[in-house]
Every structure is written in C-alpha cells, then in structure tokens.
Design an enzyme around this catalytic site. Structure first.
Site, PDB file in Angstrom:
ATOM      1  N   SER A  70     -11.867  -8.956  11.957  1.00 20.20           N
ATOM      2  CA  SER A  70     -10.803  -9.219  13.022  1.00 20.20           C
ATOM      3  C   SER A  70     -11.147  -8.590  14.232  1.00 20.20           C
ATOM      4  O   SER A  70     -11.332  -7.283  14.041  1.00 20.20           O
ATOM      5  CB  SER A  70      -9.414  -9.102  12.480  1.00 20.20           C
ATOM      6  OG  SER A  70      -8.916  -9.808  11.337  1.00 20.20           O
ATOM      7  N   HIS A 126     -11.922  -5.200   1.768  1.00 22.11           N
ATOM      8  CA  HIS A 126     -11.711  -3.563   1.722  1.00 22.11           C
ATOM      9  C   HIS A 126     -12.884  -2.703   1.808  1.00 22.11           C
ATOM     10  O   HIS A 126     -13.350  -1.874   0.943  1.00 22.11           O
ATOM     11  CB  HIS A 126     -11.122  -3.020   0.302  1.00 22.11           C
ATOM     12  CG  HIS A 126      -9.732  -3.798   0.261  1.00 22.11           C
ATOM     13  ND1 HIS A 126      -9.255  -3.979  -1.211  1.00 22.11           N
ATOM     14  CD2 HIS A 126      -8.898  -4.431   0.980  1.00 22.11           C
ATOM     15  CE1 HIS A 126      -7.883  -4.824  -0.973  1.00 22.11           C
ATOM     16  NE2 HIS A 126      -7.748  -4.798   0.259  1.00 22.11           N
ATOM     17  N   ASN A 176     -11.198   3.151   6.539  1.00 17.45           N
ATOM     18  CA  ASN A 176     -11.538   2.920   5.252  1.00 17.45           C
ATOM     19  C   ASN A 176     -12.948   3.543   4.934  1.00 17.45           C
ATOM     20  O   ASN A 176     -13.218   3.824   3.887  1.00 17.45           O
ATOM     21  CB  ASN A 176     -11.584   1.333   4.627  1.00 17.45           C
ATOM     22  CG  ASN A 176     -10.005   0.752   4.504  1.00 17.45           C
ATOM     23  OD1 ASN A 176      -9.063   1.615   4.576  1.00 17.45           O
ATOM     24  ND2 ASN A 176      -9.947  -0.512   4.707  1.00 17.45           N
TER      25      ASN A 176
END
Length: 511
Positions: A94, A423, A457
């Site tokens: 995104s 993720h 992350n």
C-alpha cells in the site's frame, strides 16, 4: 503534494504507517521542541490523516480511497498493488498516508513462546507491548456482546485449551478499535497513533513525497533527499536522525539505494503461510442467540458485532496462530452468499511460523529501476521441508476447528498463495551483535551508521505466527527511547533545537 517546507529538522521519518507514526508520536510527546518531518510517497486519504478506510461510511468514497492507495502496478487486495514477484505471487504493498494501518484488520495479539525476541528482556518487552496497546487503542473486550462470540469461543476452547498454559488458551482477539461517543466501535487507523501530533505545526506531513536516499557523511546521517511526485522537484533536507519505516520490502530497498548495505540487508524474509477455511454455525446455535439481521456494517461506518474475532494463540507445540472472524473483519472474501444472516458464517484463518533462512530474501538491481526510479526488487522465497510439515499440521488443526465451530462450507481448507498474509518480516532484522546476521541492534539502530533507525515488521527477528503489528509497534517504542536519547542535547547545551530555514512557498499544501 509537497516538498518539505524547511531545510532542517530534528527527525525525518520515512513511511507513515503504524511504526513510523509511533516514532513521531513518542518524540512529539517527550521532546517538546523537536521538529519532525513525516514523509510518504502516497496520498493523504482522510482528514484526520491516517484514518481507517473501513470507517468511511460511503461505499463509493471508501472504494476511491482504496484505489488511491494502490500506487503503480496491478491491483491486489483492495488498497494494495501486487509486487509481481513469482516466488511470492501474492505480495502486495500500500502507498498512502497511514500505510497499511488504514487497511488492516486490527488484530493485536501479544507474541508468545518462541515468537518473543530472546535478547530483549521480558519485563522491558512487556512494558513496550503495553505502550503499543495504548497507542493502537487495543481492546480485548470490544465484541464481548456479539451474539455468537461466546459460543464460538466455547467450541474452540474445548478443542484447543487442554494442556495449554492460561495465557495461551483460546480468547477474544485483542483488537485495535476506537470507541465512539455513541458507544459504537470503529477500526483504529494510524491516526490514533499520531494523535495530536498530526495537527501540530512541529510535525509536518509531506504526502506524495518520495525519499530517494538517506544522506550520509563519514558514517553518520545528515538528512534525506526527496522528490515531489507531482512535479519531479527534488530537495535535500538535513536531520539529526532518520527513521526508515517504509515496510519490509521498501525499507531495505531505500537503505540499498543509499549505499547502506550490511550483509543481512534484505535477507531472512519471513511471510507467514496462510490457510483459510469457513464454517456455518449450527441452526440450533443461531436460533438460541439474537443475531443482527440484514446488514454487516452500520450505515455510518461503525462495526456491527456479530460473531466477533476469536484467537487461538501460537505455542511452540502448536506453531501457528488461528483467527476465527466475522466476515467484515476478514481480509479475504469467504462467501458469495449475501443472504446468509450476518455472523452465522465465520472465516477461519491460520498463520504458520516460517522456517527462517538467509536464502529467503529480496535483492535489488542497480541497473533496473522500479516505477519510482529506485533499484528494482527481486524476491527469492521457498517453503522448506519443515514449512511443508507445519502447513499440513495447520491444515489439520483448522479442519478440526471448522468442524468444532459448525458445518464446514468446503471439503478442505485452502493454502493461499505465498505473500497473502501481508505480514512480511525480517529484512532489516535486529540482533544482539553486529555479526552479519542482523541489520540493527535491539533498539533498531542500524549497525555502523550513526543517527539511523529502521522500523516495521522488518525488524522482527523471530519466526512469528501472530499478527506482527503490535510487536513491531512495541519495538518502535523501544527504538524511540534510544532515539530520544540521541536527540536530547548535552547537559551544557540550552536547547536541542536546530536553526530552521524560513519555509519556502510551495505549490501544494502540506496539511
């Protein structure tokens, strides 16, 4: 659409998702004179900046915001574009103010067992996690009154809880949600992390502004060079510190483009294999409970509690993490039949801990540019024999869970294409020592580069199965404490404030 208004800042943060915004918020709250520049290559979608798009009540406006987040390239899941990596075919990104924090499903479980970072003291990590829960507005009881939630959890508990420690038993999923004045809940976006910082003149948010490189002098950060994506104009601004929080693929890309190339950069890429299934609650359960009928969301964007979101935690013996979700909380469409009563069909998603290897990596080609002019990415990724065994174990578990909850809608669960979890982790992982297997220390400071932090992350070094946002925000809280020490002036100096240039007149607005 703007270039930065000034030529000097105390802190520049590249990437406005939850972790980049955590650095902004912690510095804003704890350093009363620091001036901060927050950069994002994508557009501002909402006012306040970074609000969750699911909270936009009008479906057309919501869809337009999602399309504006996709950036160049083929569209993926709403709000994302596909990376186009054959080894990770569902990998998507995104590009918008607020990052994935305006699109996510809000799941914020705490890591457990082997998911925890072994070289961060447990008490310190628990404190960081608690602060992260405050910043994200995490609530484990938001859906306590959902009509079917208790029944779903009771059935899952009977299957999974025996032999588990209390903190690893089936529970309501802690969710990042915001309680509105009328008592209804809405999804937390990155706006709740920024808080008042989003509206203070000490924090400048420059959207559609691409960071081309981090500038260095003798191994120390001096600032960044940025480009206005509207007109191509460029500017170099100075900074005492820079945080790169551009996600697990674009953060190592920017470091590579800046000539910062430690051996572990881009390596240890971790995407959680994701398995999905769906089940319909039994008729007697539906009859016995009062359901919300005829809609799956409020007309004003609030969440309608139905069957809630239940959590089957990771354990070392059960190396995957389960979510059982009402349909509007699921990122993956699970049923085409819109006539079913809301909450009576639930989606089951199991995420597996990946066997982490240095060979799983993203590389960068200095001779080929991507759509933004940065070194093109090439992903190398595969499932090991251990991964395949874990996936089969998870398929068995989710099949049993679907049967326990109700009537499975399919004969068997489905392993989604690699990259579906969104993720992605590990590509700038932290480590206890600068031994070539990590990019940063336990406070997210890049080895050998003064004044440079990484966030997201991508700093998580362990094989996790739980949703990583809470962990990465907690690690950003930890990193921000070290960054504040870097920014604070020596005791004999009256102020840490830089001398700022007079803002220039830009064609585009900054706020």
């Amino acid at each position: 659409m703007s270039l930065p208004s000034a030529t000097a800042y105390d802190l520049v943060v590249v990437g406005s998702g939850p972790t980049g915004s955590t650095y902004v918020r912690e510095v804003y709250d704890r350093h009363p004179t620091a001036r901060v520049l927050l950069l994002d290559a994508g557009p501002r979608l909402t006012d306040p900046p970074g609000a969750h798009v699911k909270n936009i009540p009008d479906a057309g406006e919501r869809a337009r915001a999602q399309r504006a987040s996709e950036g160049p390239g083929p569209a993926g899941r709403p709000g994302t574009r596909l990376l186009g990596a054959p080894d990770l075919p569902a990998a998507a990104l995104s590009t918008n103010v607020g990052g994935m924090g305006v699109h996510w499903t809000g799941a914020c479980p705490r890591p457990g067992d082997g998911e925890r970072v072994p070289f961060v003291p447990a008490a310190e990590m628990d404190s960081h996690l608690a602060r992260a829960e405050q910043l994200l507005h995490v609530d484990a009881h938001a859906f306590d009154h959902a009509p079917f939630a208790d029944e779903v959890r009771a059935r899952l508990s009977a299957l999974f809880d025996p032999g588990r420690p209390e903190d690893r038993r089936v529970a309501a999923m802690p969710l990042a949600v915001t309680r509105r004045p009328d008592g209804a809940h809405a999804w937390s976006g990155t706006d709740v992390v920024l808080g008042r910082a989003a509206h203070d003149l000490r924090v400048e948010i420059a959207d559609r502004c691409l960071c081309l490189r981090v500038e260095l002098d003798a191994g120390a950060v001096t600032g960044v060079t940025v480009r206005d994506l509207a007109d191509g104009g460029e500017r170099t601004v100075t900074a005492r510190a820079v945080v790169v929080a551009a996600d697990a693929l674009r953060t190592p890309q920017l470091l590579h483009a800046s000539g910062i190339r430690p051996p572990a950069l881009g390596r240890y890429l971790n995407d959680q294999p994701q398995i999905v299934h769906a089940a319909r609650l039994p008729d007697d359960v539906v009859t016995a409970h009062h359901a919300v009928t005829g809609r799956t969301r409020d007309e004003d964007g609030a969440i309608v509690p139905q069957s809630g979101v239940s959590w089957v935690p990771y354990t070392d013996a059960h190396p995957f993490h389960g979510q059982v979700m009402q349909l509007d909380a699921s990122p993956v469409p699970l049923a085409d039949d819109t006539t079913v009563e809301p909450g009576t069909v639930v989606g089951l998603g199991w995420f597996c801990a990946k066997d982490i290897t240095a060979e799983d990596r993203v590389e960068f080609d200095d001779n080929t540019a991507d759509a933004y002019g940065l070194p093109a990415m090439r992903v190398h990724y595969r499932y090991t024999e251990r991964d395949l065994a874990t996936i089969e174990q998870a398929k068995k578990a989710v099949t049993e869970a679907a049967a326990a909850v109700g009537v499975p809608l399919d004969d068997s669960p489905v392993l989604l294409p690699a990259g579906s979890s969104l993720h992605y982790q590990g590509t700038t992982r932290m480590g206890p020592a600068d031994d070539g297997t990590s990019v940063c220390d336990s406070h997210s400071r890049v080895w050998g580069t003064q004044g440079l932090w990484v966030a997201g992350n991508n700093v998580i070094p362990t094989a996790t199965a739980c949703n990583p946002t809470l962990t990465s925000v907690a690690l950003a809280v930890r990193g921000a404490a070290a960054l504040l020490d870097h920014l604070r002036p020596p005791a004999d100096q009256p102020s840490g404030r830089l001398a700022f240039s007079t803002p220039t007149e830009d064609r585009c607005s900054r706020r």
